[in-house]
Design an enzyme around this catalytic site. Sequence first.
Site, PDB file in Angstrom:
ATOM      1  N   VAL A 173       0.846  -1.192   0.000  1.00  0.00           N
ATOM      2  CA  VAL A 173       0.000   0.000   0.000  1.00  0.00           C
ATOM      3  C   VAL A 173       0.882   1.242   0.000  1.00  0.00           C
ATOM      4  CG1 VAL A 173      -1.708   1.278   1.366  1.00  0.00           C
ATOM      5  CG2 VAL A 173      -1.740  -1.204   1.364  1.00  0.00           C
ATOM      6  N   CYS A 174       0.467   2.261  -0.737  1.00  0.00           N
ATOM      7  CA  CYS A 174       1.105   3.583  -0.654  1.00  0.00           C
ATOM      8  C   CYS A 174       0.000   4.637  -0.724  1.00  0.00           C
ATOM      9  CB  CYS A 174       2.152   3.759  -1.754  1.00  0.00           C
ATOM     10  SG  CYS A 174       1.477   3.880  -3.421  1.00  0.00           S
ATOM     11  N   ARG A 175       0.329   5.839  -1.115  1.00  0.00           N
ATOM     12  CA  ARG A 175      -0.675   6.901  -1.167  1.00  0.00           C
ATOM     13  C   ARG A 175      -1.637   6.701  -2.331  1.00  0.00           C
ATOM     14  NH1 ARG A 175      -1.370  11.393  -3.976  1.00  0.00           N
ATOM     15  NH2 ARG A 175       0.664  11.214  -4.947  1.00  0.00           N
ATOM     16  N   GLY A 202      -0.926   4.218  -5.148  1.00  0.00           N
ATOM     17  CA  GLY A 202      -0.784   2.938  -5.819  1.00  0.00           C
ATOM     18  C   GLY A 202       0.453   2.818  -6.687  1.00  0.00           C
ATOM     19  N   MET A 254      -3.945   4.621  -0.376  1.00  0.00           N
ATOM     20  CA  MET A 254      -4.664   5.170   0.775  1.00  0.00           C
ATOM     21  C   MET A 254      -5.668   6.249   0.362  1.00  0.00           C
ATOM     22  SD  MET A 254      -3.889   3.467   3.467  1.00  0.00           S
ATOM     23  CE  MET A 254      -4.469   4.485   4.836  1.00  0.00           C
TER      24      MET A 254
END
Length: 100
Positions: free
Chosen positions: A62-64, A66, A91
């Site tokens: 997961v990141c901000r 994708g 996120m």
Amino acid sequence: MVRHLSPERVASMARSGQALIVDVREASEYRAGHIPRAKHISLSQLVHRLREVPRDKTVVVVCRSGNRSSRAAELLMEAGYRNVYNMSGGMQNWKGPVDG
């Protein structure tokens, strides 16, 4: 090829303990809010901390948005991990609970 899961599916997997969530954002982003029980390993550190990621478990990165997590998924697959997924939209699309 990186496989993707919806945030809703990731929420279900996180609740049931079916997957390890690895948050690859920077420390300040992680502290600002992350998926409960997500393991923080920034993308820049991932290659050096692979032993912290179990090979026998499903891993969702997961990141901000994708993008970084897609690269992280590629790195994990190149290192021999088989059950790796990227959370679609990161996120920004997460509607579940947040710690931090």
